[in-house]
Design a protein around this motif. Sequence first.
Motif, PDB file in Angstrom:
ATOM      1  N   GLU A  63       0.944  -0.857   0.310  1.00 27.96           N
ATOM      2  CA  GLU A  63       0.356  -0.110  -0.044  1.00 27.96           C
ATOM      3  C   GLU A  63       0.699   1.096  -0.629  1.00 27.96           C
ATOM      4  O   GLU A  63       0.185   2.463   0.003  1.00 27.96           O
ATOM      5  CB  GLU A  63      -0.926  -0.093   1.320  1.00 27.96           C
ATOM      6  N   ARG A  64       2.042   0.727   0.567  1.00 27.43           N
ATOM      7  CA  ARG A  64       3.194   2.552   0.229  1.00 27.43           C
ATOM      8  C   ARG A  64       4.103   2.151  -0.956  1.00 27.43           C
ATOM      9  O   ARG A  64       4.595   3.644  -0.939  1.00 27.43           O
ATOM     10  CB  ARG A  64       3.669   2.140   1.413  1.00 27.43           C
ATOM     11  N   ARG A  65       4.011   1.411  -1.842  1.00 30.62           N
ATOM     12  CA  ARG A  65       5.070   0.969  -3.123  1.00 30.62           C
ATOM     13  C   ARG A  65       4.795   2.442  -3.796  1.00 30.62           C
ATOM     14  O   ARG A  65       5.470   3.779  -4.146  1.00 30.62           O
ATOM     15  CB  ARG A  65       4.581   0.179  -3.103  1.00 30.62           C
ATOM     16  N   LEU A  66       3.832   2.632  -4.493  1.00 31.17           N
ATOM     17  CA  LEU A  66       3.771   4.170  -5.621  1.00 31.17           C
ATOM     18  C   LEU A  66       4.046   5.043  -4.320  1.00 31.17           C
ATOM     19  O   LEU A  66       4.663   5.562  -5.345  1.00 31.17           O
ATOM     20  CB  LEU A  66       2.110   3.874  -6.069  1.00 31.17           C
ATOM     21  N   GLU A  67       3.420   4.901  -3.802  1.00 35.10           N
ATOM     22  CA  GLU A  67       4.090   7.033  -2.887  1.00 35.10           C
ATOM     23  C   GLU A  67       5.568   7.030  -2.723  1.00 35.10           C
ATOM     24  O   GLU A  67       5.636   7.885  -3.027  1.00 35.10           O
ATOM     25  CB  GLU A  67       3.373   6.396  -1.696  1.00 35.10           C
ATOM     26  N   ARG A  68       5.905   6.337  -2.832  1.00 39.37           N
ATOM     27  CA  ARG A  68       7.218   5.739  -2.613  1.00 39.37           C
ATOM     28  C   ARG A  68       8.060   6.161  -3.508  1.00 39.37           C
ATOM     29  O   ARG A  68       9.434   6.824  -3.768  1.00 39.37           O
ATOM     30  CB  ARG A  68       8.105   4.283  -1.629  1.00 39.37           C
TER      31      ARG A  68
END
Length: 382
Positions: A63-68
Amino acid sequence: MPKPIDLPAYETVALVLQGGGALGSYQAGVYEGLHEAGILPNWFAGISIGAVNAAILAGNAPERRLERLNDFWDTICRSALTPALAVEEWLAALAGDGPGRAGLSAFAAGRALLGGQEGFFAPRMPPPFLWPFGGAAATSFYDTAPLKATLERLVDFDRINARETRLSVGAVEVATGNFAYFDNATLKIEPEHIMASGALPPGFAAVEIEGRQFWDGGLVSNTPLTEVLSHAPRRDTLAFQVDLWSARGPLPKNLMDVAEREKDIRYSSRTRMATDAATDLQCLRRALKRALDALPPEKAEDPELAALRDLSCSKVYNVIQLVYRDKQYEAQHKDFEFSPTTMREHWEAGLADLRETLKHPEWLERPKGLGVATHDVHREEG
């Protein structure tokens, strides 16, 4: 936006990422498409910028990959020499794909060479030819300490080393020329392993790991697909292979075209040939398995056939190829043209190609017959 996809049963779903510098945001777009389709790879394999993208993906919760990824690309696409100028994006939009855009692209690439990119690399001062003491400062034009800080900020290496997903990154040892994969299945991954995979000389210095010096794996092979397909024990595999360099292209018309075409050929690493070779080998393994299974019981356990049994295999391999297609304005500097506008265009191209690919859900099915399949939306629809 495509609906989430229920994949057939594969033991491994791999995302395989080539090196290619600034072109790497295309890979981020491909991953966004996988994410919105609910496809979560359990193995990330990368070379150079592909290794960096792979580390960000493996080192963060889904759930955080795109943000990163967005944070990383927004950071490194800021010039360390000049502040962001809104007029640049306006001029790029006005120029389209014409000669004016080619000029803006060349300007952005030249700025990167002169001043570096935030969170990525900075020019060495004094330059290496004025540094008499040897070492990294004498053997590279740029310092990549900013990249290490960026990796430490955006990648949870504890998560990588907890082995929730597999991570493999390729590099080449400077002293021997031997290729090596750093894999969290067998060792503890640190920022230096990722940086070694992207240490392309003479821009970047070799990275020391356990007393040995390593350069960018793209010097030997820029495509980590073979590592995924040949690794033992063999597993039913669906691999999304994301290439940043196309082996096919037009004949050059001038010396700038020659430089671009040479780079395309060199870093495409004969991907199609490697894929075909892996396909042929797996077909032979499956045929061998069928032949051994057909032997009479009294022959099947012959100890002299042990080596053949080890080579035989009934696993299936499905390779989905996504290859970046150059924009009309791009030239031989496309891998170090880090303007935010171009980065977003690369990202959107990757997302569009993945969405187009997923319009063919039959391509994701487990291969029948020979047990090996390859698909490329540009090749099959072009």
